[in-house]
Motif scaffolding. Sequence first.
Motif, PDB file in Angstrom:
ATOM      1  N   PHE A   1       0.835  -1.210   0.000  1.00 49.67           N
ATOM      2  CA  PHE A   1       0.000   0.000   0.000  1.00 49.67           C
ATOM      3  C   PHE A   1       0.871   1.261   0.000  1.00 49.67           C
ATOM      4  N   SER A   2       1.836   1.292  -0.905  1.00 49.28           N
ATOM      5  CA  SER A   2       2.834   2.369  -0.914  1.00 49.28           C
ATOM      6  C   SER A   2       2.221   3.742  -1.190  1.00 49.28           C
ATOM      7  N   PHE A   3       1.034   3.779  -1.785  1.00 55.37           N
ATOM      8  CA  PHE A   3       0.401   5.084  -2.052  1.00 55.37           C
ATOM      9  C   PHE A   3       0.260   5.895  -0.774  1.00 55.37           C
ATOM     10  N   PHE A   4      -0.076   5.216   0.325  1.00 55.73           N
ATOM     11  CA  PHE A   4      -0.304   5.935   1.581  1.00 55.73           C
ATOM     12  C   PHE A   4       0.992   6.466   2.183  1.00 55.73           C
ATOM     13  N   ASP A   5       2.143   5.976   1.697  1.00 57.90           N
ATOM     14  CA  ASP A   5       3.419   6.519   2.161  1.00 57.90           C
ATOM     15  C   ASP A   5       3.554   7.999   1.816  1.00 57.90           C
ATOM     16  N   LYS A   6       2.801   8.448   0.803  1.00 59.47           N
ATOM     17  CA  LYS A   6       2.852   9.862   0.420  1.00 59.47           C
ATOM     18  C   LYS A   6       2.469  10.769   1.594  1.00 59.47           C
ATOM     19  N   ALA A   7       1.647  10.249   2.513  1.00 57.38           N
ATOM     20  CA  ALA A   7       1.252  11.046   3.678  1.00 57.38           C
ATOM     21  C   ALA A   7       2.441  11.355   4.570  1.00 57.38           C
ATOM     22  N   ALA A   8       3.518  10.551   4.459  1.00 56.05           N
ATOM     23  CA  ALA A   8       4.708  10.746   5.296  1.00 56.05           C
ATOM     24  C   ALA A   8       5.847  11.422   4.537  1.00 56.05           C
ATOM     25  N   VAL A   9       5.581  11.889   3.305  1.00 50.01           N
ATOM     26  CA  VAL A   9       6.587  12.633   2.546  1.00 50.01           C
ATOM     27  C   VAL A   9       6.522  14.104   2.959  1.00 50.01           C
ATOM     28  N   GLU A  10       7.619  14.611   3.474  1.00 48.07           N
ATOM     29  CA  GLU A  10       7.616  15.983   3.993  1.00 48.07           C
ATOM     30  C   GLU A  10       7.880  16.990   2.867  1.00 48.07           C
ATOM     31  N   THR A  11       7.011  17.998   2.789  1.00 52.36           N
ATOM     32  CA  THR A  11       7.170  19.080   1.815  1.00 52.36           C
ATOM     33  C   THR A  11       7.221  20.418   2.559  1.00 52.36           C
ATOM     34  N   GLU A  12       7.543  21.465   1.859  1.00 56.64           N
ATOM     35  CA  GLU A  12       7.693  22.774   2.494  1.00 56.64           C
ATOM     36  C   GLU A  12       6.385  23.300   3.068  1.00 56.64           C
ATOM     37  N   SER A  13       5.255  22.903   2.465  1.00 53.16           N
ATOM     38  CA  SER A  13       3.958  23.442   2.904  1.00 53.16           C
ATOM     39  C   SER A  13       3.353  22.681   4.071  1.00 53.16           C
ATOM     40  N   ASP A  14       4.039  21.646   4.576  1.00 53.24           N
ATOM     41  CA  ASP A  14       3.445  20.797   5.618  1.00 53.24           C
ATOM     42  C   ASP A  14       3.420  21.458   6.992  1.00 53.24           C
ATOM     43  N   ARG A  15       4.319  22.371   7.223  1.00 56.75           N
ATOM     44  CA  ARG A  15       4.392  22.979   8.557  1.00 56.75           C
ATOM     45  C   ARG A  15       3.657  24.317   8.551  1.00 56.75           C
ATOM     46  N   THR A  16       2.717  24.469   9.504  1.00 56.51           N
ATOM     47  CA  THR A  16       1.957  25.717   9.583  1.00 56.51           C
ATOM     48  C   THR A  16       2.828  26.858  10.091  1.00 56.51           C
ATOM     49  N   ASN A  17       3.858  26.540  10.849  1.00 53.69           N
ATOM     50  CA  ASN A  17       4.892  27.508  11.212  1.00 53.69           C
ATOM     51  C   ASN A  17       6.200  26.733  11.319  1.00 53.69           C
ATOM     52  N   GLU A  18       7.220  27.311  11.852  1.00 55.79           N
ATOM     53  CA  GLU A  18       8.533  26.668  11.839  1.00 55.79           C
ATOM     54  C   GLU A  18       8.570  25.370  12.635  1.00 55.79           C
ATOM     55  N   SER A  19       7.770  25.252  13.653  1.00 54.26           N
ATOM     56  CA  SER A  19       7.881  24.073  14.523  1.00 54.26           C
ATOM     57  C   SER A  19       6.685  23.131  14.454  1.00 54.26           C
ATOM     58  N   LYS A  20       5.488  23.640  14.222  1.00 54.43           N
ATOM     59  CA  LYS A  20       4.284  22.823  14.305  1.00 54.43           C
ATOM     60  C   LYS A  20       3.975  22.120  12.988  1.00 54.43           C
TER      61      LYS A  20
END
Length: 575
Positions: free
Chosen positions: A292-311
């Motif tokens: 079920f590798s498609f769901f691994d995309k949820a764990a791929v980190e991109t620049e837009s994932d963080r609402t601020n620097e830490s959260k």
Amino acid sequence: MEADDYYTKDGTVDYRKNPADKRKTGTWKACPYILGNECCERLAYYGMSSNLMIYFTNQLNQHTAEASRNVSNWSGTCYIMPLLGAFLADSYLGRYWTIASFSIIYFIGMTLLTLSASVPGLKPACSAKDVCDPTGIQTTVSFLALYLVALGTGGIKPCVSSYGADQFDDADETEKNFKSSFFNWFYFSINIGALVASSFLVYIQLHVGWGWGFGIPAAAMAIAVVSFFSGTRIYRYQIPGGSPLTRLCQVLVASLRKYNVPLPADKSQLYEVADETSAIVGSRKLEHTKAFSFFDKAAVETESDRTNESKVSAWRLCTVTQVEELKSILRLLPVWATGIIVSAVYSQMGNLFVLQAEVMDTHLGSTRFKIPEASLSVFDTLSVIVWVPIYDKIITPFARKITGQKNGLTQLQRMGIGMVISILAMVSAAVLEIVRLGIVRRHNLYDAKLIPISVFWQVPQYFIIGCAEVFIFIGQLEFFYEQAPDSIRSLCAALSLTTGSLGSYLSSLLVQIVTKASTRGGKPGWIADNLNHGHLDYFFWLLAGLGVLNFGVFLAVAQRYTYKKAVGTKLSADK
């Protein structure tokens, strides 16, 4: 030291802070209280429900069809409620408080049911034995009591087996090896309660009275509550980890948002918290799997994932453990589906086996005493009681020498053997029906109500089903516990319980299809009103054939199954 100081961030108890506490709590010391609770609760449940159809028709003055529908609705509710109880246990209450609170609700329901069958004003007025005229309020009180029981059992069923297994530490190999044995004796305790209910309590209800017939199960439930609370000081606990449904939805949403985001070749780049413990309270970290590798995309980190620097927003970025939580459930579903046909076979004990017995000689030897057709199910219970210690003390050590597995057989191997045995039960029932119909033809007994063949020839098919239960149902209990993520074990236990209701629905659907197909052209059909003109054996052969096909599917699923693995642990089982 404060109580909270004993817990790690993943919600488990850290005994390194006080090793003496580990020796004082859990393991087999805690199990008698949990097994006692389960034995008494099952005695109460089966003691109350075994004759519910008779109670509805005789005491509540309901027509057969109405009574049958009400029993089915209530029974179905008993299998749906565990989903609610499991959700509350895994999300908010924890297994201890869920069992404790729902046991009290259960006892209140049993007490109210007893009062409705014994206290003047609540008890239906009867002009003669089994000729009663209940008021609307009396009927309402009875059903209120029954649905309180259904609610109560919904909190106990999915939690108690998991809570018992929680008493053995997964991180301790010695303790972990005891879990398989615990599930054996857990199922043994269920059948001890069922044995007392199907023999002693059925007689009390029919020959002494419904007040006593419901009062004794209520007393048994009171003992169940006392038994459970008595072990409070030596139980081990896990704190709940929040709503699993929310976490699963977060993985779905996050993976869909990143539909076009490529997966990294190095899966170690997938997002996971840096701490040793999981971000999910009550769960260890899980290693990444390829399925079920498609769901691994949820764990791929991109620049837009963080609402601020830490959260980090969990709706945009999920940990590998959270993704694997969803994958674990998806891997369980094919195994779960193969249990439905097995449950359809099991449901024949209260259905077509009884129908078959009604046209057989039910006398006990040469005496005038007749055995109630449904009472033959006691041999299934006795079979389980016999086979559990044989499996635990003989088969497991013998298999361990051959396979090298600590439990002798893996859970999937055990379930597969149980499926084969369940097929043999249908073969046994079909062969018996062929013999019975042979007697009908040879002696021209087509219109006879009873055929001169002892009902005790049904004992082998009951005994075989009991043997199959020890392999498949106990294996299923252990499998769903071991392969479920730590934080949703109650929910997965509830999922496994739904095979029972779906198996009954499947059996009912098959009967309707077969009846419609086999009665064309004015034929009596396989399951005729007069079984001497029918071919009940064909239906048993149909179930056996479906069982063979189901076993083939199970083998394919088992061969491809990927076992859950917590970070830093060995595989929980081998293929």
